[in-house]
Motif scaffolding. Sequence first.
Motif, mmCIF file in Angstrom:
data_model
loop_
_atom_site.group_PDB
_atom_site.id
_atom_site.type_symbol
_atom_site.label_atom_id
_atom_site.label_comp_id
_atom_site.label_asym_id
_atom_site.label_seq_id
_atom_site.Cartn_x
_atom_site.Cartn_y
_atom_site.Cartn_z
ATOM 1 N N PRO A 16 -21.726 38.426 -5.730
ATOM 2 C CA PRO A 16 -21.262 39.161 -6.917
ATOM 3 C C PRO A 16 -21.512 40.663 -6.828
ATOM 4 O O PRO A 16 -20.724 41.458 -7.364
ATOM 5 C CB PRO A 16 -22.060 38.536 -8.064
ATOM 6 N N ALA A 17 -22.593 41.055 -6.139
ATOM 7 C CA ALA A 17 -22.853 42.488 -5.971
ATOM 8 C C ALA A 17 -21.716 43.152 -5.207
ATOM 9 O O ALA A 17 -21.284 44.266 -5.544
ATOM 10 C CB ALA A 17 -24.183 42.691 -5.248
ATOM 11 N N ILE A 32 -13.709 43.345 -0.069
ATOM 12 C CA ILE A 32 -14.979 43.289 0.653
ATOM 13 C C ILE A 32 -15.672 41.937 0.467
ATOM 14 O O ILE A 32 -16.302 41.413 1.392
ATOM 15 C CB ILE A 32 -15.908 44.453 0.219
ATOM 16 N N THR A 33 -15.537 41.345 -0.714
ATOM 17 C CA THR A 33 -16.142 40.026 -0.971
ATOM 18 C C THR A 33 -15.488 38.970 -0.110
ATOM 19 O O THR A 33 -16.160 38.146 0.522
ATOM 20 C CB THR A 33 -15.995 39.637 -2.460
ATOM 21 N N TRP A 76 -28.892 32.375 -12.444
ATOM 22 C CA TRP A 76 -27.481 32.396 -12.071
ATOM 23 C C TRP A 76 -26.605 31.952 -13.245
ATOM 24 O O TRP A 76 -25.537 32.538 -13.476
ATOM 25 C CB TRP A 76 -27.207 31.510 -10.861
ATOM 26 N N ALA A 77 -27.013 30.937 -13.977
ATOM 27 C CA ALA A 77 -26.202 30.432 -15.088
ATOM 28 C C ALA A 77 -25.942 31.524 -16.126
ATOM 29 O O ALA A 77 -24.795 31.715 -16.571
ATOM 30 C CB ALA A 77 -26.895 29.233 -15.735
ATOM 31 N N ILE A 78 -26.997 32.245 -16.508
ATOM 32 C CA ILE A 78 -26.838 33.331 -17.474
ATOM 33 C C ILE A 78 -26.020 34.464 -16.853
ATOM 34 O O ILE A 78 -25.134 35.043 -17.495
ATOM 35 C CB ILE A 78 -28.213 33.858 -17.926
ATOM 36 N N PHE A 79 -26.313 34.753 -15.598
ATOM 37 C CA PHE A 79 -25.595 35.821 -14.905
ATOM 38 C C PHE A 79 -24.098 35.530 -14.866
ATOM 39 O O PHE A 79 -23.282 36.433 -15.081
ATOM 40 C CB PHE A 79 -26.123 35.998 -13.482
ATOM 41 N N GLN A 80 -23.717 34.278 -14.589
ATOM 42 C CA GLN A 80 -22.286 33.977 -14.462
ATOM 43 C C GLN A 80 -21.558 34.218 -15.774
ATOM 44 O O GLN A 80 -20.428 34.712 -15.775
ATOM 45 C CB GLN A 80 -22.070 32.543 -13.983
ATOM 46 N N LEU A 81 -22.198 33.890 -16.886
ATOM 47 C CA LEU A 81 -21.576 34.146 -18.183
ATOM 48 C C LEU A 81 -21.387 35.647 -18.394
ATOM 49 O O LEU A 81 -20.303 36.099 -18.795
ATOM 50 C CB LEU A 81 -22.436 33.558 -19.297
ATOM 51 N N VAL A 82 -22.423 36.423 -18.097
ATOM 52 C CA VAL A 82 -22.344 37.877 -18.247
ATOM 53 C C VAL A 82 -21.309 38.460 -17.285
ATOM 54 O O VAL A 82 -20.535 39.361 -17.647
ATOM 55 C CB VAL A 82 -23.731 38.517 -18.011
ATOM 56 N N PHE A 83 -21.273 37.925 -16.079
ATOM 57 C CA PHE A 83 -20.329 38.374 -15.061
ATOM 58 C C PHE A 83 -18.892 38.149 -15.523
ATOM 59 O O PHE A 83 -18.020 39.016 -15.343
ATOM 60 C CB PHE A 83 -20.606 37.618 -13.763
ATOM 61 N N LEU A 84 -18.628 37.008 -16.131
ATOM 62 C CA LEU A 84 -17.284 36.714 -16.620
ATOM 63 C C LEU A 84 -16.907 37.666 -17.750
ATOM 64 O O LEU A 84 -15.767 38.155 -17.815
ATOM 65 C CB LEU A 84 -17.190 35.264 -17.091
ATOM 66 N N ALA A 108 -13.393 34.829 -7.973
ATOM 67 C CA ALA A 108 -13.432 33.361 -7.887
ATOM 68 C C ALA A 108 -14.424 32.876 -6.839
ATOM 69 O O ALA A 108 -15.000 31.790 -6.975
ATOM 70 C CB ALA A 108 -12.037 32.822 -7.585
ATOM 71 N N LEU A 109 -14.635 33.669 -5.792
ATOM 72 C CA LEU A 109 -15.647 33.300 -4.794
ATOM 73 C C LEU A 109 -17.033 33.287 -5.407
ATOM 74 O O LEU A 109 -17.907 32.535 -4.980
ATOM 75 C CB LEU A 109 -15.597 34.273 -3.615
ATOM 76 N N VAL A 110 -17.224 34.113 -6.433
ATOM 77 C CA VAL A 110 -18.505 34.123 -7.150
ATOM 78 C C VAL A 110 -18.584 32.943 -8.110
ATOM 79 O O VAL A 110 -19.516 32.133 -8.053
ATOM 80 C CB VAL A 110 -18.679 35.450 -7.928
#
Length: 361
Positions: A16-17, A32-33, A76-84, A108-110
């Motif tokens: 994700p970075a 790049i991802t 990761w679970a909290i991060f994915q919500l914030v990331f979305l 989507a790879l994330v």
Amino acid sequence: MNPFKSLGFLTAFIVPALCIMGHYLGGYANFITLSFVFVALPLFDALFGEDRTNLTNAEAVIQAEKFYYRLITYVWAIFQLVFLIWGAFVIPTINTTVALIGFMVGFALVTGGIGITVAHELGHKKSKLERFYAKLILMTVCYMHFYIEHNRGHHVYVATPRDPATSRKGESFYRFWFRSVFGGYKSAWKLEGERLKRRGVPFWSLKNQMILFTLLPVLFVGVLTAIVSLYYEVFVWQVPVFYFIQSILAFTLLELVNYVEHYGIVRKELSPGKYERVNPMHSWNANYQLSNFFLFQLQRHSDHHANAIKRYQVLNHYDESPQLPSGYPLMIMIAAFPPLWFKLMNPRLARWENAVYLKRA
């Protein structure tokens, strides 16, 4: 456990970075991802090779209870919500086709490549908190029925004709995708209906998880669209389009992994409808160290299916398991080209069939 291996699982956050960095650099940097996952990781796998070492039973007991490994998945679970949510806010600002394609695939790879892997790990656990986090992640990719179908369907019927998520010998990924995606959704409704019937609960009730799992992603994206639209003071139609496209790409990655993990493997039918118990021979295995860090040892899939409750950090390697020639990043690329996949994997599958036949004889 080796401290290097303990820290290795944090490498998942590199993906994700890179996606975030690519967005702010703009243009082709959004790829790049994609380049990291499908070029760099296979090269690293080839360079660093396999790690077939296992923990001792005593070490496994200690490591399985360490909160550190659970904490990574919770974060990761909290991060994915914030990331979305971040993705929903930035998607209207992307104004070139190149950047948009690179961003969507990288995103989507994330959410799929790593996120669903974390959801898979959490969904197998008994803790209500871990199961909640599994559902939260699956909501972000519109695939909540996976929580039911994977645990109560796939793990029961894997390597049998009844399992839509077991790829057949000679079946292309594209044919498999339709059967697994739509068959899995249908199976989840059936499994949930059977659960409710056993408990004497009406099918059409608030206790039917499939009703909630179907409606919740739609409600979520509706609220998210409203929030982003209020922020920009205009209806941002890109948000629901972004959400559903990244979801499709994310669960397509999941189905590619399913395809690779179970291609052609079948369990012996002992009597009509009854099959031998799942053992480490019934899934393809891969022990490539680097990609296993990024995938929370999902590639030690043989042990996972034989012992589904085991935590990712203590999964074992089995020499007798059928072995993939590379890690998942390279294998799912090959799976996208059926003639190449069949040429590579059918001879390996034939050797597995011969080994199993000799063992059963």
